[in-house]
Design a protein around this motif. Structure first.
Motif, mmCIF file in Angstrom:
data_model
loop_
_atom_site.group_PDB
_atom_site.id
_atom_site.type_symbol
_atom_site.label_atom_id
_atom_site.label_comp_id
_atom_site.label_asym_id
_atom_site.label_seq_id
_atom_site.Cartn_x
_atom_site.Cartn_y
_atom_site.Cartn_z
ATOM 1 N N PHE A 121 -8.059 2.902 0.946
ATOM 2 C CA PHE A 121 -7.766 1.889 1.969
ATOM 3 C C PHE A 121 -7.815 0.560 1.224
ATOM 4 O O PHE A 121 -8.797 -0.173 1.307
ATOM 5 N N THR A 156 -1.759 -4.919 -4.507
ATOM 6 C CA THR A 156 -2.659 -5.177 -3.377
ATOM 7 C C THR A 156 -3.827 -6.040 -3.847
ATOM 8 O O THR A 156 -4.267 -6.949 -3.140
ATOM 9 N N LYS A 207 0.587 5.449 1.286
ATOM 10 C CA LYS A 207 0.087 5.469 2.665
ATOM 11 C C LYS A 207 1.265 5.404 3.636
ATOM 12 O O LYS A 207 2.116 4.521 3.512
ATOM 13 N N MET A 265 0.834 -1.198 0.000
ATOM 14 C CA MET A 265 0.000 0.000 0.000
ATOM 15 C C MET A 265 0.872 1.251 0.000
ATOM 16 O O MET A 265 0.597 2.217 -0.719
ATOM 17 N N THR A 266 1.924 1.205 0.819
ATOM 18 C CA THR A 266 2.825 2.360 0.892
ATOM 19 C C THR A 266 3.473 2.615 -0.466
ATOM 20 O O THR A 266 3.585 3.763 -0.904
ATOM 21 N N ASN A 269 -4.491 9.082 6.373
ATOM 22 C CA ASN A 269 -4.365 8.624 4.983
ATOM 23 C C ASN A 269 -4.090 9.788 4.021
ATOM 24 O O ASN A 269 -4.638 9.852 2.928
ATOM 25 N N GLU A 325 -3.783 -0.520 9.229
ATOM 26 C CA GLU A 325 -4.852 -1.003 8.341
ATOM 27 C C GLU A 325 -4.887 -2.537 8.291
ATOM 28 O O GLU A 325 -5.951 -3.154 8.295
ATOM 29 N N GLN A 374 0.427 3.840 9.268
ATOM 30 C CA GLN A 374 -1.004 3.730 8.981
ATOM 31 C C GLN A 374 -1.303 2.464 8.178
ATOM 32 O O GLN A 374 -2.368 1.863 8.313
ATOM 33 N N ALA A 375 -0.347 2.055 7.337
ATOM 34 C CA ALA A 375 -0.528 0.817 6.568
ATOM 35 C C ALA A 375 -0.554 -0.374 7.517
ATOM 36 O O ALA A 375 -1.377 -1.285 7.382
ATOM 37 N N GLN A 376 0.363 -0.341 8.506
ATOM 38 C CA GLN A 376 0.389 -1.435 9.488
ATOM 39 C C GLN A 376 -0.923 -1.479 10.271
ATOM 40 O O GLN A 376 -1.500 -2.550 10.491
#
Ligand code: NDP
Length: 389
Positions: free
Chosen positions: A67, A97, A7, A1-2, A192, A15, A11-13
């Protein structure tokens, strides 16, 4: 995602953790949510009567990049537990993803093919949606995408759930804990990188505490660290797309051109990547685009309210109706916000967030239907009435 959409790593962790929690929630609770629901048999002249929840079949999920794991899991965990199968058309900018999600459920023990990723363009969605094997669709994303999918599904008489944009109000009244409200307000706005449907976007502050709240809020927005999203200390990374940053720049420029004031930020930095700085804009009026449109970036709008009626009026003066925040220690005001804010969720003295335990969705142009909780798992079910004589 990053890597795919910028992201920030922390915040990715978070999620990923949120996805695991939702899956565990449905693993624990699905049987209870889907159990036969007894009805008053005598009243309908039956020996036994009940409602049974059965799966609809194949559900198409058109999902956004903001997200990229959570939006999909929020649909897939309950839908699959109810016995449906899923087809994922993910946003074009998050293919890795999407592929990861395509194998996740099989790895977890679901039969092969229960959840498949289709790497297709938005132009190919219609063909899939019109396929007689597809029973229903869910879409999270922009209004035009939602309108298109809903109208095709309507033509085919297929059920849809739509989760579209929001322009959530964040109301601050004089009795509120201003420091806490400012701190949570900043997180609620810039989470985000500001690209969340339930981000607080319009800060509606009672005139008695307007200056004090604004000063604290602006100070905290200035303190945020903008930078490489892969860096653990980064608060705000770049926006996901160039077009997304163009939109944000245009909305701010329109407001400034019509007399709004920029209290911090407001200018894209001269660096590689689609960065836009944490920004606060004051003196917004109804003629400005920012007043009525969703700003999908780290830009907060400040509005002054003369009293509780005025705050509710401004909060509801929008085509959207997703979430709403209200900050007050006065129980009567809290009751009024709960009753009168036109939104799918009202959070008092806390940040609008989605929880597996609570239904999630909007009204007005924010969409319809509910995800999560018992409501979410039943959206893609045939609620069959059973009458046994
Ligand atoms: P889109 O709505 O265009 O993208 C979301 C998903 O819908 C993607 O999978 C996209 O595919 C697909 N899609 C787009 N148009 C159609 C269509 N006509 N028929 C079928 N599927 C379609 O969002 P954007 O990325 O363009 O973002 C634009 C704005 O949307 C944002 O600024 C924000 O306001 C809102 N938005 C809201 C979100 C939310 O959480 N509610 C999430 C994302 C965006 P593809 O990527 O291939 O185009």
């Amino acid at each position: 995602m990053t890597t795919e959409m910028g992201k920030p790593l922390r915040q990715a962790q978070a999620e990923v953790g949120k996805c695991a929690r939702a899956m565990r929630f449905y693993a624990d609770r699905a049987a209870e949510f889907l159990a036969d629901e007894p009805a008053d048999a005598a009243a309908v002249g039956a020996r036994r009567a009940y409602a049974r929840y059965q799966p609809l079949g194949v559900v198409l999920a058109v999902m956004p990049w903001n997200f990229p794991l959570w939006q999909v899991v929020r649909f897939a965990a309950p839908a699959l537990m109810a016995g449906n199968v899923g087809l994922l058309k993910h946003a074009s900018n998050v293919p890795q993803t999407a592929l990861y999600l395509g194998e996740l459920f099989e790895r977890a023990g679901f039969p092969a093919g229960c959840f498949q990723t289709l790497l297709i363009s938005s132009g190919q969605v219609e063909q899939v949606l019109r396929d007689p094997r597809v029973a229903a669709a869910t879409l999270t994303g922009s209004e035009p995408a939602g309108r298109s999918v809903a109208s095709i599904a309507g033509d085919e008489v297929k059920k849809t759930v739509l989760e579209l944009g929001g322009s959530d109000a964040f109301v601050v009244m004089p009795s509120a804990d201003l420091d806490r409200a400012a701190q949570v307000g900043v997180t609620a706005r810039v989470q985000n990188n500001g690209q969340s449907c339930i981000a607080a976007k319009r800060f509606i502050v009672h005139t008695d505490v307007f200056d004090e709240f604004s000063a604290r809020f602006v100070t905290r927005m200035k303190e945020l660290r903008m930078g490489d999203p892969a860096d653990e200390v980064t608060d705000v990374g770049p926006l996901a797309t160039e077009a997304g940053r163009d939109d944000v720049e245009e909305l701010v420029a329109d407001a400034v051109g019509r007399g709004a004031t920029v209290l911090t930020g407001g200018v894209s930095p001269d660096r590689k990547g689609w960065y836009y700085p944490p920004t606060v804009v004051g003196d917004l009026t109804p003629g400005m685009k920012m007043y009525g449109e969703e700003v999908f970036g780290p830009v907060a709008g400040l509005y002054r309210a003369s009293d509780v009626d005025d705050a509710i009026r401004i909060a509801n003066d929008t085509g959207f109706g997703l979430g709403a925040n209200a900050w007050t220690e006065d129980p009567n005001e809290a009751d009024r916000f709960v009753d009168e804010l036109a939104a799918g969720a009202v959070f008092v003295n806390g940040m609008v967030t989605s929880y597996p335990e609570l239904p999630f969705g909007g009204i007005k142009r924010s969409g319809y239907g509910r995800e999560l909780s018992a409501h979410g798992i039943r959206e893609f079910c045939n609620v069959k009435s059973v009458w046994l004589g």
